[in-house]
Enzyme design. Structure first.
Site, PDB file in Angstrom:
ATOM      1  N   LYS A  44       0.873  -1.184   0.000  1.00 33.34           N
ATOM      2  CA  LYS A  44       0.000   0.000   0.000  1.00 33.34           C
ATOM      3  C   LYS A  44       0.908   1.231   0.000  1.00 33.34           C
ATOM      4  O   LYS A  44       2.001   1.204   0.585  1.00 33.34           O
ATOM      5  CB  LYS A  44      -0.894  -0.025   1.256  1.00 33.34           C
ATOM      6  CG  LYS A  44      -1.737   1.235   1.460  1.00 33.34           C
ATOM      7  CD  LYS A  44      -2.884   1.317   0.468  1.00 33.34           C
ATOM      8  CE  LYS A  44      -3.675   2.617   0.630  1.00 33.34           C
ATOM      9  NZ  LYS A  44      -4.522   2.892  -0.550  1.00 33.34           N
ATOM     10  N   CYS A 124      -2.851   8.481  -8.042  1.00 33.91           N
ATOM     11  CA  CYS A 124      -4.146   8.317  -7.373  1.00 33.91           C
ATOM     12  C   CYS A 124      -5.096   9.397  -7.903  1.00 33.91           C
ATOM     13  O   CYS A 124      -4.756  10.580  -7.889  1.00 33.91           O
ATOM     14  CB  CYS A 124      -4.001   8.432  -5.853  1.00 33.91           C
ATOM     15  SG  CYS A 124      -5.585   8.210  -5.018  1.00 33.91           S
ATOM     16  N   GLY A 210     -10.847  -3.002 -11.692  1.00 37.07           N
ATOM     17  CA  GLY A 210     -11.570  -4.222 -12.038  1.00 37.07           C
ATOM     18  C   GLY A 210     -11.738  -4.403 -13.535  1.00 37.07           C
ATOM     19  O   GLY A 210     -11.234  -3.604 -14.337  1.00 37.07           O
TER      20      GLY A 210
HETATM   21  O1  RRO Z   1      -5.801   5.240  -1.158  1.00 37.49           O
HETATM   22  C1  RRO Z   1      -6.483   5.482  -2.182  1.00 37.49           C
HETATM   23  O2  RRO Z   1      -7.569   6.066  -2.112  1.00 37.49           O
HETATM   24  C2  RRO Z   1      -6.024   5.115  -3.520  1.00 37.49           C
HETATM   25  C3  RRO Z   1      -4.732   5.264  -3.962  1.00 37.49           C
HETATM   26 BR1  RRO Z   1      -3.336   5.806  -2.850  1.00 37.49          BR
HETATM   27  C4  RRO Z   1      -4.418   5.007  -5.323  1.00 37.49           C
HETATM   28  O3  RRO Z   1      -3.287   5.137  -5.810  1.00 37.49           O
HETATM   29  N1  RRO Z   1      -5.420   4.613  -6.136  1.00 37.49           N
HETATM   30  C5  RRO Z   1      -6.681   4.444  -5.696  1.00 37.49           C
HETATM   31  O4  RRO Z   1      -7.566   4.086  -6.472  1.00 37.49           O
HETATM   32  N2  RRO Z   1      -6.973   4.704  -4.384  1.00 37.49           N
END
Ligand code: RRO
Length: 292
Positions: A44, A124, A210
């Site tokens: 993560k 993100c 997905g």
């Molecule tokens: O944590 C998130 O909300 C998130 C991240 Br860091 C990302 O790179 N991509 C995503 O879809 N969610």
């Protein structure tokens, strides 16, 4: 697994990695995915300050995938203790990091001297000041890549599909010294509850992952193969052996699998078995390209 090949500077057990964000918050879940057949795992994303994330709902199932706005929840520097045993054991654990500036990326990278490689999250779709907000700017992408590359380790750069020309961003990462680009992060999206007359996600917008995004990922990989000379790691909606082959024909050297893990924890070994049955070759020896 014994590494079969080095991709983007990282020796991997096979061509399939666990994508960032999915089961990547604990050493136990990361090593479980390695035991279940992943050739490598990505953590993560870890940032310069601890973050609780967005208020909920932060993850909802939608047709063909998952919509999330987790909001980059992470324990920041405390994560070093969590994954230290895996890094000491030289497991293929790629540490995903994010920041708002090149200096912040460097600050986080410095905490992980034993990481075999970094994946820079410049993508993100719903992170103010981070992610796609800076990953759409080629100069910033190059500077963040250079800042982490200064630590002398392999650097992978994860790209957003939410740009006009992903090839331009991929080239910027390559100019900054990236060893591979990863495409794609989630696609900016939203759902509205007609009953409630309001967006479903607490953050309003989120990122779609997905099977629904698989064709977008294939197109992004194909574009990047034309634009870059470094390896491309295909990510986005991969869930079958045929998807892996298609990604490799688009130009991917490896794939990352995320959402499909929620449906099938054995997705890595299932795909490896299907690739072997269907093609008579181990997952580590796939070749094919649709660019000729
Ligand atoms: O944590 C998130 O909300 C998130 C991240 Br860091 C990302 O790179 N991509 C995503 O879809 N969610």
């Amino acid at each position: 697994q014994t590494p079969t090949e080095t991709i983007g500077g990282v020796p991997l057990g096979n061509h399939m990695l666990l994508a960032a964000g999915v089961l990547g918050t604990t050493a136990a879940s990361l090593s479980r995915m390695l035991r279940l057949g992943a050739g490598g795992v990505v953590t993560k994303s870890i940032g310069p300050e601890p973050k609780d994330g967005h208020h909920g709902p932060s993850l909802i199932p939608v047709a063909g995938g998952i919509l999330n706005a987790m909001g980059l929840p992470n324990p920041s520097q405390e994560f070093t203790g969590e994954i230290a045993p895996l890094l000491t054991a030289k497991e293929p654990v790629v540490v995903s990091i994010f920041g708002g500036t090149p200096a912040e990326f460097a600050k986080v990278a410095e905490w992980f001297p034993d990481a075999p490689a970094f994946e820079l999250n410049l993508s993100c779709p719903h992170a103010e000041g981070y992610g796609a907000a800076i990953g759409a700017n080629p100069r910033v992408v190059r500077e963040c890549t250079e800042a982490v590359k200064a630590f002398g380790k392999p650097v992978w750069v994860k790209l957003t599909p939410n740009v006009a020309d992903i090839g331009v961003i991929g080239r910027a990462a390559e100019e900054g010294g990236a060893d591979a680009v990863v495409a794609i992060n989630t696609v900016k999206a939203m759902r509205i509850s007609t009953g409630m007359r309001r967006p479903v996600l607490g953050n309003k917008f989120g990122g779609l992952s997905g099977t629904a995004v698989f064709p977008i990922a294939v197109r992004a990989v194909y574009d990047l193969y034309e634009a870059c000379t470094i390896p491309i790691i295909g990510c986005g909606g991969v869930s079958t052996a045929d998807n892996v082959l298609e990604m490799m024909m688009a130009g991917a050297a490896a794939v990352e699998i995320g959402s499909a893990v929620y449906d099938n924890i054995n997705v890595f070994s299932d795909i490896a078995e299907d690739l072997y049955d269907a093609n008579g070759i181990p997952a580590g020896e796939i070749v094919g390209c649709a660019h000729d």
